[in-house]
Design a protein around this motif. Structure first.
Motif, PDB file in Angstrom:
ATOM      1  N   ALA A   1     -11.335  -2.456 -10.302  1.00  0.00           N
ATOM      2  CA  ALA A   1     -11.102  -0.945 -10.347  1.00  0.00           C
ATOM      3  C   ALA A   1     -12.545  -0.398 -10.992  1.00  0.00           C
ATOM      4  CB  ALA A   1      -9.931  -0.576 -11.038  1.00  0.00           C
ATOM      5  N   ARG A   2     -13.511  -0.912 -11.437  1.00  0.00           N
ATOM      6  CA  ARG A   2     -14.629  -0.408 -12.141  1.00  0.00           C
ATOM      7  C   ARG A   2     -15.995  -0.826 -11.515  1.00  0.00           C
ATOM      8  NH1 ARG A   2     -10.844   1.752 -13.038  1.00  0.00           N
ATOM      9  NH2 ARG A   2      -9.163   1.102 -14.501  1.00  0.00           N
ATOM     10  N   ARG A   3     -15.997  -1.260 -10.194  1.00  0.00           N
ATOM     11  CA  ARG A   3     -17.183  -1.563  -9.750  1.00  0.00           C
ATOM     12  C   ARG A   3     -17.796  -0.600  -8.568  1.00  0.00           C
ATOM     13  NH1 ARG A   3     -17.272  -8.212  -8.782  1.00  0.00           N
ATOM     14  NH2 ARG A   3     -17.365  -8.547 -11.094  1.00  0.00           N
ATOM     15  N   GLY A   4     -16.879   0.355  -8.293  1.00  0.00           N
ATOM     16  CA  GLY A   4     -17.099   1.013  -7.212  1.00  0.00           C
ATOM     17  C   GLY A   4     -18.395   1.960  -7.327  1.00  0.00           C
TER      18      GLY A   4
ATOM     19  N   PRO B   1       0.729  -1.150   0.105  1.00  0.00           N
ATOM     20  CA  PRO B   1       0.000   0.064   0.067  1.00  0.00           C
ATOM     21  C   PRO B   1       0.788   1.233  -0.032  1.00  0.00           C
ATOM     22  CG  PRO B   1      -0.878  -1.773   1.449  1.00  0.00           C
ATOM     23  CD  PRO B   1       0.144  -2.158   1.040  1.00  0.00           C
ATOM     24  N   GLU B   2       2.080   1.165   0.438  1.00  0.00           N
ATOM     25  CA  GLU B   2       2.972   2.476   0.682  1.00  0.00           C
ATOM     26  C   GLU B   2       3.203   2.925  -0.823  1.00  0.00           C
ATOM     27  OE1 GLU B   2       7.278   3.674   2.382  1.00  0.00           O
ATOM     28  OE2 GLU B   2       6.724   1.757   2.152  1.00  0.00           O
ATOM     29  N   CYS B   3       3.297   1.901  -1.768  1.00  0.00           N
ATOM     30  CA  CYS B   3       3.551   2.207  -3.041  1.00  0.00           C
ATOM     31  C   CYS B   3       2.470   3.059  -3.778  1.00  0.00           C
ATOM     32  CB  CYS B   3       3.857   0.896  -3.869  1.00  0.00           C
ATOM     33  SG  CYS B   3       5.182   0.031  -3.363  1.00  0.00           S
ATOM     34  N   TRP B   4       1.522   2.704  -3.464  1.00  0.00           N
ATOM     35  CA  TRP B   4       0.265   3.664  -4.091  1.00  0.00           C
ATOM     36  C   TRP B   4       0.335   5.106  -3.447  1.00  0.00           C
ATOM     37  CZ3 TRP B   4      -1.400   3.515  -8.728  1.00  0.00           C
ATOM     38  CH2 TRP B   4      -1.922   2.091  -9.318  1.00  0.00           C
ATOM     39  N   GLU B   5       0.605   4.886  -2.011  1.00  0.00           N
ATOM     40  CA  GLU B   5       0.609   6.294  -1.244  1.00  0.00           C
ATOM     41  C   GLU B   5       1.705   7.064  -2.137  1.00  0.00           C
ATOM     42  OE1 GLU B   5       1.297   7.778   3.237  1.00  0.00           O
ATOM     43  OE2 GLU B   5       0.976   5.709   2.851  1.00  0.00           O
TER      44      GLU B   5
ATOM     45  N   ALA C   1      -8.505   0.631  -6.142  1.00  0.00           N
ATOM     46  CA  ALA C   1      -7.151   0.190  -5.639  1.00  0.00           C
ATOM     47  C   ALA C   1      -6.458   1.413  -4.864  1.00  0.00           C
ATOM     48  CB  ALA C   1      -6.214  -0.158  -6.445  1.00  0.00           C
ATOM     49  N   ILE C   2      -7.014   2.600  -5.130  1.00  0.00           N
ATOM     50  CA  ILE C   2      -6.425   3.880  -4.369  1.00  0.00           C
ATOM     51  C   ILE C   2      -7.904   4.660  -3.613  1.00  0.00           C
ATOM     52  CG2 ILE C   2      -4.322   4.213  -5.849  1.00  0.00           C
ATOM     53  CD1 ILE C   2      -5.624   6.266  -7.474  1.00  0.00           C
TER      54      ILE C   2
END
Length: 388
Positions: A371-374, A19-23, A49-50
């Motif tokens: 990523a497309r269901r929110g 998760p740190e990577c996306w942060e 994911a973010i």
């Protein structure tokens, strides 16, 4: 603390990065003083994911910090209505995304909120290439909800984008009946701009808008019987039992030397006859566990078709679960659409397993959130139908 470079590499390569990577990547994109093409492209495709960083991205977008296009796509990908003002503004400034693949990100937003902007884009003279292809793709994904744009789409039958326009009209359906005669012209080759690929799609669209399958059966059936089967098979599949007269011809194409034709024929035969037994082995043989995403797109198509067949395709479940468990994304590192393509494949695998049903291998678990269901954070609108 990771560097931006190592964080970007990780999110492009792995389905489940730290998760740190996306942060780190999100921080770089939201920081108006830092410019990284790779970070921007990663965030645009990340979707849910973010989602933990949605407020930060919305604030940056409101202040016009960072890349407006990528931040708007990121919020749209997680179904966040705060993307809408920026997307409208991008349309007015003729700076909509130029990549056709990005239309899938926006397709989950309510058509009514963005359709006026898209119609304005389609009225531009001369039609802008990238904006036109992106906008027509989005309208096709919205399907019947794009009906108010029929006048603009019909105009595109007189442009080099006619093939895309035919698809949009077919996806809109009966609300596009005003275009029935023009579709018939394309299907029969009478239209001045009709190319060799137009007749089949136009005939299919004519059926979708009029409800009369005769023209589609004649044109697409003739294509399947003429040695260009792969170009007519998807439309015969959509016709289903109405195309029963072509069942034997389609069955013969399941032995074609072309992988795409075999997959399309297996799917069409199942749709026409309702018999999954001949189709499942052909589709399963096309599922390559070591597929890297290029160029054999028939692999992903075969997975989707196995999912549509459902429980009779249970033999595919162990292989699909094995592929879904992979830690690395499809494609070459830093390929601009790698995350989006891989997320699409993950979703295809997950949905296929859900339709096939429970097995001895246990419940279906996607390795990353889709990523497309929110759902929209401040809107509860309808989701778009899947295009043909």
């Amino acid at each position: 603390m990771r560097t931006l470079g190592s964080a970007v590499k990780a999110v492009f390569r792995y389905r489940r990065p730290d998760p740190e990577c996306w942060e780190v990547v999100v921080a770089a994109v939201c920081d108006g003083t830092c410019h990284s093409w790779d970070a921007n492209k990663a965030v645009a495709q990340a979707g849910s994911a973010i989602s933990a960083h949605a407020d930060r991205m919305a604030e940056a977008l409101d202040k016009r910090l960072g890349s407006v296009e990528e931040l708007a796509l990121a919020l749209a990908g997680m179904g966040d209505a705060r993307a809408l003002p920026a997307l409208r503004r991008l349309g007015e400034e003729n700076h909509l995304p130029s990549d056709r693949a990005h239309a899938r990100i926006l397709a989950g937003l309510p058509a009514a909120e963005l359709l006026p902007t898209m119609r304005t884009v389609l009225r531009q003279e001369p039609p802008p290439y990238h904006a036109s292809t992106f906008t027509l793709e989005l309208l096709a994904l919205w399907g019947p909800a794009a009906a108010p744009a029929v006048p603009e789409v019909v105009r595109y039958l007189e442009t080099p984008y006619a093939y895309d326009a035919l698809r949009v009209l077919g996806r809109i359906g009966p609300a596009a009946a005003v275009a029935a005669d023009r579709l018939a012209d394309f299907a029969t080759g009478r239209a001045g701009l009709a190319g060799r690929h137009h007749p089949r799609r136009a005939a299919w669209a004519h059926w979708k808008v009029t409800g009369d399958p005769a023209l589609a059966l004649d044109v697409c059936g003739a294509a399947v019987g003429s040695g260009t089967g792969s170009h007519g098979l998807p439309f015969l599949a959509d016709l289903g039992p109405l195309a029963a007269q072509y069942a034997d011809t389609v069955r013969g194409l399941m032995d074609s030397p072309g992988g795409w034709t075999r997959v399309a024929a297996a799917h069409a035969h199942w749709r026409i006859t309702g018999d999954p037994e001949p189709a499942v082995p052909v589709l399963l043989a096309a599922v390559d566990p070591d597929w890297t995403g290029n160029p054999a797109l028939s692999t992903r198509e075969a997975v989707r078709r196995l999912g549509e067949i459902g429980a009779p395709a249970a033999a595919a479940a162990p292989l699909l679960r094995r592929i879904l468990a992979s830690g690395e994304r499809l494609g070459h590192p830093f390929e601009s659409r790698r995350i989006l393509a891989d997320e699409t494949y993950v979703r295809t695998l997950t949905e296929a397993l859900e339709r096939i049903g429970p097995s001895a291998d246990g419940p279906v678990r996607a390795p990353v959130p889709s990523a497309r269901r929110g759902l929209l954070r401040r809107w509860r609108g309808p989701h778009a139908a899947r295009p043909h």
